[in-house]
Motif scaffolding. Structure first.
Motif, mmCIF file in Angstrom:
data_model
loop_
_atom_site.group_PDB
_atom_site.id
_atom_site.type_symbol
_atom_site.label_atom_id
_atom_site.label_comp_id
_atom_site.label_asym_id
_atom_site.label_seq_id
_atom_site.Cartn_x
_atom_site.Cartn_y
_atom_site.Cartn_z
ATOM 1 N N ASP A 67 -2.209 -27.630 25.118
ATOM 2 C CA ASP A 67 -2.410 -27.631 23.670
ATOM 3 C C ASP A 67 -1.363 -26.799 22.949
ATOM 4 O OD1 ASP A 67 -4.780 -29.171 23.816
ATOM 5 O OD2 ASP A 67 -5.940 -27.364 24.297
ATOM 6 N N LEU A 68 -0.836 -25.792 23.632
ATOM 7 C CA LEU A 68 0.043 -24.814 22.981
ATOM 8 C C LEU A 68 1.415 -24.808 23.641
ATOM 9 C CD1 LEU A 68 -2.544 -21.922 22.538
ATOM 10 C CD2 LEU A 68 -1.806 -23.596 20.840
ATOM 11 N N THR A 69 2.074 -25.925 23.574
ATOM 12 C CA THR A 69 3.434 -26.039 24.092
ATOM 13 C C THR A 69 4.388 -25.256 23.180
ATOM 14 O OG1 THR A 69 3.662 -28.110 22.865
ATOM 15 C CG2 THR A 69 3.005 -28.270 25.182
ATOM 16 N N PRO A 70 5.620 -24.995 23.630
ATOM 17 C CA PRO A 70 6.535 -24.130 22.858
ATOM 18 C C PRO A 70 6.765 -24.559 21.416
ATOM 19 C CG PRO A 70 7.364 -24.420 25.079
ATOM 20 C CD PRO A 70 6.187 -25.329 24.965
ATOM 21 N N HIS A 71 6.658 -25.839 21.116
ATOM 22 C CA HIS A 71 6.950 -26.285 19.750
ATOM 23 C C HIS A 71 5.728 -26.218 18.840
ATOM 24 C CE1 HIS A 71 5.212 -29.904 21.577
ATOM 25 N NE2 HIS A 71 4.891 -30.274 20.351
ATOM 26 N N VAL A 72 4.601 -25.799 19.363
ATOM 27 C CA VAL A 72 3.363 -25.746 18.582
ATOM 28 C C VAL A 72 3.174 -24.354 17.994
ATOM 29 C CG1 VAL A 72 0.838 -25.923 18.666
ATOM 30 C CG2 VAL A 72 2.251 -27.564 19.937
ATOM 31 N N ASP A 73 2.920 -24.276 16.688
ATOM 32 C CA ASP A 73 2.574 -23.016 16.028
ATOM 33 C C ASP A 73 1.086 -22.766 16.283
ATOM 34 O OD1 ASP A 73 1.572 -21.133 14.152
ATOM 35 O OD2 ASP A 73 3.262 -21.508 12.830
ATOM 36 N N PRO A 74 0.730 -21.733 17.061
ATOM 37 C CA PRO A 74 -0.672 -21.546 17.436
ATOM 38 C C PRO A 74 -1.593 -21.285 16.249
ATOM 39 C CG PRO A 74 0.658 -19.664 18.112
ATOM 40 C CD PRO A 74 1.603 -20.719 17.681
ATOM 41 N N VAL A 75 -1.101 -20.595 15.232
ATOM 42 C CA VAL A 75 -1.941 -20.318 14.068
ATOM 43 C C VAL A 75 -2.231 -21.605 13.300
ATOM 44 C CG1 VAL A 75 -2.114 -19.067 11.891
ATOM 45 C CG2 VAL A 75 -1.082 -17.955 13.884
ATOM 46 N N GLU A 76 -1.215 -22.413 13.093
ATOM 47 C CA GLU A 76 -1.416 -23.686 12.403
ATOM 48 C C GLU A 76 -2.296 -24.618 13.219
ATOM 49 O OE1 GLU A 76 -0.639 -24.520 9.278
ATOM 50 O OE2 GLU A 76 -0.058 -22.409 9.152
ATOM 51 N N PHE A 77 -2.107 -24.610 14.522
ATOM 52 C CA PHE A 77 -2.943 -25.418 15.418
ATOM 53 C C PHE A 77 -4.408 -25.032 15.263
ATOM 54 C CE2 PHE A 77 -5.182 -25.757 19.477
ATOM 55 C CZ PHE A 77 -4.978 -27.084 19.822
ATOM 56 N N LEU A 78 -4.657 -23.719 15.260
ATOM 57 C CA LEU A 78 -6.025 -23.232 15.121
ATOM 58 C C LEU A 78 -6.601 -23.605 13.766
ATOM 59 C CD1 LEU A 78 -8.473 -21.564 15.969
ATOM 60 C CD2 LEU A 78 -7.236 -19.500 15.249
ATOM 61 N N LYS A 79 -5.837 -23.418 12.699
ATOM 62 C CA LYS A 79 -6.340 -23.729 11.357
ATOM 63 C C LYS A 79 -6.703 -25.205 11.218
ATOM 64 C CE LYS A 79 -4.054 -19.986 8.827
ATOM 65 N NZ LYS A 79 -3.040 -19.647 7.793
ATOM 66 N N LYS A 80 -5.909 -26.092 11.809
ATOM 67 C CA LYS A 80 -6.211 -27.523 11.740
ATOM 68 C C LYS A 80 -7.494 -27.846 12.496
ATOM 69 C CE LYS A 80 -1.462 -29.166 11.088
ATOM 70 N NZ LYS A 80 -0.335 -29.930 11.697
ATOM 71 N N LYS A 81 -7.679 -27.226 13.645
ATOM 72 C CA LYS A 81 -8.895 -27.458 14.420
ATOM 73 C C LYS A 81 -10.122 -26.973 13.662
ATOM 74 C CE LYS A 81 -7.500 -29.267 18.374
ATOM 75 N NZ LYS A 81 -8.004 -30.566 18.881
ATOM 76 N N LEU A 82 -10.006 -25.813 13.024
ATOM 77 C CA LEU A 82 -11.127 -25.275 12.256
ATOM 78 C C LEU A 82 -11.443 -26.180 11.067
ATOM 79 C CD1 LEU A 82 -10.172 -21.487 12.217
ATOM 80 C CD2 LEU A 82 -11.971 -22.557 13.583
#
Length: 237
Positions: free
Chosen positions: A55-70
């Motif tokens: 889910d968190l490959t190098p090109h993924v922004d973890p904060v943005e990923f989390l916000k979208k999931k929420l």
């Protein structure tokens, strides 16, 4: 799964991958360093998001990923953690000292173990984390919030050190990505301190220690190098 406590602000936890949700009856003041609500904040919900390395490959922004999931679950205003620990393996402990009730919910993974004051020489490819929420039944002043975070940190560290398997090196004191959040009800009558000698500090320490100890023991049992079921159960944060 719902779990209800008779605290001033009752806590309900609902587990359904990839979310573990703690929902309070009323808005709570918080202090800690959750990803979405660091520092002093307010919230009615605290959320764990279960993730994998993929889910968190190098090109993924973890904060943005989390916000979208929420946002996809209507949880945009929640305080949130991320972990690849199976969220069904969370641990809950409650302590009552005097009139104070402290409740801790924690997920524990130790692959990314660190010892305070030392520099890790080798990069760990599969980091783990300890995500800790502790709720207290009394309203807290700013100073008491800070002291409560300190007590929770001490309790987590003690539990981790006392459950370290003997692997020939110094005992770890935590992981490189631990998060702690203290929550308390809003109110006008505020507790001014939360030291180890107070009911508040004692209750927080006991709840956090017990939940972390149980989680660490379970994680160690799953990840024994010589065990028949040896595996890494933390694969991301």
């Amino acid at each position: 799964m719902w779990i209800l406590y008779d605290s001033v602000a009752a806590i309900s936890s609902r587990s359904g991958a990839p979310f573990l949700i703690v929902r309070f009856e009323n808005t709570q003041r918080t202090l800690g360093w959750s990803i979405t609500k660091p520092g002093f904040c307010c919230t009615r919900e605290v959320v764990w998001l279960e993730v994998r390395n993929a889910d968190l490959t190098p090109h993924v922004d973890p904060v943005e990923f989390l916000k979208k999931k929420l946002a996809s679950r209507g949880l945009s205003d929640a305080a949130a953690f991320m972990t690849s620990r199976e969220i069904g393996r969370h641990h809950i402990s409650q302590s009552r000292i005097g009139s104070v009730i402290a409740t801790c919910l924690a997920t524990v993974g130790l692959t990314n173990g660190e010892r305070i004051g030392t520099r890790r020489g080798q990069k760990v490819l599969l980091p783990g984390t300890i995500n800790t929420l502790v709720h207290v039944s009394h309203s807290l002043s700013a100073g008491a919030f800070v002291e409560s975070v300190s007590i929770a940190t001490q309790a987590r560290t003690a539990a981790v050190m006392e459950t370290n398997p003997d692997r020939g090196g110094p005992a770890i004191t935590g992981t490189g990505t631990d998060c702690i959040l203290v929550a308390a009800p809003e109110g006008n009558q505020l507790e001014s301190c939360a030291g180890l000698h107070t009911d508040l500090g004692e209750a927080i320490g006991a709840a956090v220690y017990d939940a972390t100890y149980a989680g660490a023991m379970e994680w160690n049992a799953e990840n024994r190098e010589d065990g028949p079921n040896s595996k890494t159960s933390e694969g991301a944060l």
